[in-house]
Design a protein around this motif. Structure first.
Motif, PDB file in Angstrom:
ATOM      1  N   LEU A  37      40.477   3.654  38.607  1.00  0.00           N
ATOM      2  CA  LEU A  37      40.751   5.051  38.909  1.00  0.00           C
ATOM      3  C   LEU A  37      41.870   5.147  39.949  1.00  0.00           C
ATOM      4  O   LEU A  37      41.876   4.419  40.933  1.00  0.00           O
ATOM      5  CB  LEU A  37      39.481   5.735  39.419  1.00  0.00           C
ATOM      6  CG  LEU A  37      38.348   5.791  38.382  1.00  0.00           C
ATOM      7  CD1 LEU A  37      37.055   6.267  39.017  1.00  0.00           C
ATOM      8  CD2 LEU A  37      38.734   6.697  37.219  1.00  0.00           C
ATOM      9  N   PRO A  38      42.825   6.051  39.734  1.00  0.00           N
ATOM     10  CA  PRO A  38      44.016   6.131  40.595  1.00  0.00           C
ATOM     11  C   PRO A  38      43.720   6.792  41.943  1.00  0.00           C
ATOM     12  O   PRO A  38      43.567   8.005  42.039  1.00  0.00           O
ATOM     13  CB  PRO A  38      44.984   6.979  39.774  1.00  0.00           C
ATOM     14  CG  PRO A  38      44.086   7.866  38.946  1.00  0.00           C
ATOM     15  CD  PRO A  38      42.866   7.041  38.635  1.00  0.00           C
ATOM     16  N   LEU A  39      43.653   5.988  42.981  1.00  0.00           N
ATOM     17  CA  LEU A  39      43.312   6.475  44.312  1.00  0.00           C
ATOM     18  C   LEU A  39      44.560   6.664  45.152  1.00  0.00           C
ATOM     19  O   LEU A  39      45.464   5.828  45.123  1.00  0.00           O
ATOM     20  CB  LEU A  39      42.367   5.478  44.995  1.00  0.00           C
ATOM     21  CG  LEU A  39      41.992   5.733  46.451  1.00  0.00           C
ATOM     22  CD1 LEU A  39      41.168   7.009  46.569  1.00  0.00           C
ATOM     23  CD2 LEU A  39      41.220   4.533  47.009  1.00  0.00           C
ATOM     24  N   GLY A  40      44.604   7.759  45.894  1.00  0.00           N
ATOM     25  CA  GLY A  40      45.690   7.995  46.835  1.00  0.00           C
ATOM     26  C   GLY A  40      45.306   7.490  48.211  1.00  0.00           C
ATOM     27  O   GLY A  40      44.902   6.346  48.385  1.00  0.00           O
ATOM     28  N   ARG A  41      45.390   8.367  49.174  1.00  0.00           N
ATOM     29  CA  ARG A  41      45.133   8.011  50.571  1.00  0.00           C
ATOM     30  C   ARG A  41      43.668   8.273  50.924  1.00  0.00           C
ATOM     31  O   ARG A  41      43.083   9.243  50.461  1.00  0.00           O
ATOM     32  CB  ARG A  41      46.055   8.857  51.447  1.00  0.00           C
ATOM     33  CG  ARG A  41      45.943   8.666  52.933  1.00  0.00           C
ATOM     34  CD  ARG A  41      47.109   9.346  53.629  1.00  0.00           C
ATOM     35  NE  ARG A  41      46.864   9.532  55.051  1.00  0.00           N
ATOM     36  CZ  ARG A  41      46.387  10.640  55.592  1.00  0.00           C
ATOM     37  NH1 ARG A  41      46.120  11.681  54.823  1.00  0.00           N
ATOM     38  NH2 ARG A  41      46.195  10.732  56.891  1.00  0.00           N
ATOM     39  N   VAL A  42      43.101   7.421  51.766  1.00  0.00           N
ATOM     40  CA  VAL A  42      41.740   7.616  52.267  1.00  0.00           C
ATOM     41  C   VAL A  42      41.838   7.938  53.756  1.00  0.00           C
ATOM     42  O   VAL A  42      42.498   7.226  54.518  1.00  0.00           O
ATOM     43  CB  VAL A  42      40.869   6.362  52.061  1.00  0.00           C
ATOM     44  CG1 VAL A  42      39.460   6.612  52.612  1.00  0.00           C
ATOM     45  CG2 VAL A  42      40.801   5.994  50.583  1.00  0.00           C
ATOM     46  N   SER A  43      41.174   9.022  54.174  1.00  0.00           N
ATOM     47  CA  SER A  43      41.217   9.412  55.578  1.00  0.00           C
ATOM     48  C   SER A  43      39.851   9.949  55.997  1.00  0.00           C
ATOM     49  O   SER A  43      38.949  10.099  55.171  1.00  0.00           O
ATOM     50  CB  SER A  43      42.299  10.478  55.819  1.00  0.00           C
ATOM     51  OG  SER A  43      42.019  11.653  55.072  1.00  0.00           O
ATOM     52  N   ILE A  44      39.719  10.226  57.279  1.00  0.00           N
ATOM     53  CA  ILE A  44      38.456  10.757  57.799  1.00  0.00           C
ATOM     54  C   ILE A  44      38.733  11.970  58.678  1.00  0.00           C
ATOM     55  O   ILE A  44      39.853  12.182  59.149  1.00  0.00           O
ATOM     56  CB  ILE A  44      37.675   9.707  58.611  1.00  0.00           C
ATOM     57  CG1 ILE A  44      38.512   9.249  59.811  1.00  0.00           C
ATOM     58  CG2 ILE A  44      37.243   8.537  57.741  1.00  0.00           C
ATOM     59  CD1 ILE A  44      37.702   8.522  60.851  1.00  0.00           C
ATOM     60  N   GLY A  45      37.701  12.769  58.879  1.00  0.00           N
ATOM     61  CA  GLY A  45      37.756  13.915  59.778  1.00  0.00           C
ATOM     62  C   GLY A  45      36.357  14.195  60.273  1.00  0.00           C
ATOM     63  O   GLY A  45      35.461  13.349  60.144  1.00  0.00           O
ATOM     64  N   ASP A  46      36.147  15.375  60.803  1.00  0.00           N
ATOM     65  CA  ASP A  46      34.814  15.754  61.280  1.00  0.00           C
ATOM     66  C   ASP A  46      34.501  17.176  60.812  1.00  0.00           C
ATOM     67  O   ASP A  46      34.280  18.068  61.626  1.00  0.00           O
ATOM     68  CB  ASP A  46      34.750  15.662  62.805  1.00  0.00           C
ATOM     69  CG  ASP A  46      33.319  15.756  63.337  1.00  0.00           C
ATOM     70  OD1 ASP A  46      32.370  15.640  62.526  1.00  0.00           O
ATOM     71  OD2 ASP A  46      33.149  15.960  64.554  1.00  0.00           O
ATOM     72  N   PRO A  47      34.480  17.402  59.488  1.00  0.00           N
ATOM     73  CA  PRO A  47      34.197  18.742  58.975  1.00  0.00           C
ATOM     74  C   PRO A  47      32.727  19.101  59.131  1.00  0.00           C
ATOM     75  O   PRO A  47      31.861  18.223  59.168  1.00  0.00           O
ATOM     76  CB  PRO A  47      34.570  18.634  57.492  1.00  0.00           C
ATOM     77  CG  PRO A  47      34.284  17.207  57.171  1.00  0.00           C
ATOM     78  CD  PRO A  47      34.657  16.433  58.413  1.00  0.00           C
TER      79      PRO A  47
END
Length: 237
Positions: A149-159
């Motif tokens: 599966l074509p994955l872009g960028r992985v990031s995190i936050g605090d939603p």
């Protein structure tokens, strides 16, 4: 695509009033109620064409659940020496070592924190975010690669509102607080977002793919988040 929000109120059995924010959503297929412990408000998502009166009546029947979530969220935990903190579901006791440097390391059931005692909570939060980014990136890239599966960028936050999201470009973003949850909860969330790389909806094909690629039972993980997820937001620096 979402429409405008409206604000109402829920009256609890003890007479307390809790703000109720109602959000109509084009993709919603049923009523869904959450409690935001940080904001102290209930959030009701409803299908775009559903009856507002019916939705409010239903929310009014959930006040017992709201009271329980409100009581749980009230116990905020300020991170510091001696505090117990879950990391990947395992309780660790924070130990301020006073050692030179600001290194943080796990040792058995302890989380050893060096450096000055001031702002220890903020340092632990940064460490947790770093751990979450590394673990979630590895989990996501491994699962997406395994299934082509074509994955872009992985990031995190605090939603406050969601544990993960996937954009049309294939970028996936997670709440760093998943690092506090047991591994099966994190892995099921990763499977959910990775499945969106093929299906940008929550239809039958999407759910079938989640079940096919998830290494754990997604229903068990979802139930854990409904029951315990609010508590992951208790931890502050």
């Amino acid at each position: 695509m979402s429409s405008a929000r409206s604000e109402h109120a829920l009256i609890l059995a003890d007479g307390a009033t809790v703000p109720l924010v109602v959000q109509r959503h084009a993709r919603a297929r049923r009523l869904r109620l959450r409690f935001d412990g940080l904001a102290g408000e209930a959030l009701l998502t409803m299908p775009a064409r559903a009856s507002l009166r019916t939705a409010l009546d239903w929310a009014g029947q959930q006040t017992g659940w709201v009271e329980a979530q409100r009581a749980r969220a009230a116990g905020r935990v300020v991170l510091g020496d001696g505090v117990w903190l879950p990391v990947q579901g395992e309780p660790l006791r924070i130990v301020a070592t006073g050692a030179p440097g600001r290194r943080i390391a796990r040792e058995g059931d302890r989380l050893l924190v060096g450096g000055p005692a001031d702002h220890i909570g903020a340092r632990i939060l940064r460490w947790l975010a770093t751990e979450a980014r590394a673990v979630l990136t590895d989990d996501t890239r491994a699962l997406a690669g395994e299934h082509g599966l074509p994955l872009g960028r992985v990031s995190i936050g605090d939603p406050r509102a969601r544990w993960g999201s996937c954009s049309a470009r294939g970028d996936i973003r997670y709440s760093w607080r998943l690092i506090l949850a047991p591994p099966h909860v994190r892995l099921a969330t990763v499977a959910h977002e990775v499945a969106h790389l093929r299906h940008m909806h929550h239809g039958p094909d999407f759910h079938a793919l989640v079940r096919a690629i998830s290494p754990v039972d997604p229903d068990v993980a979802r139930a854990w988040l409904r029951r315990e997820g609010t508590g992951l937001h208790r931890y502050v620096g």
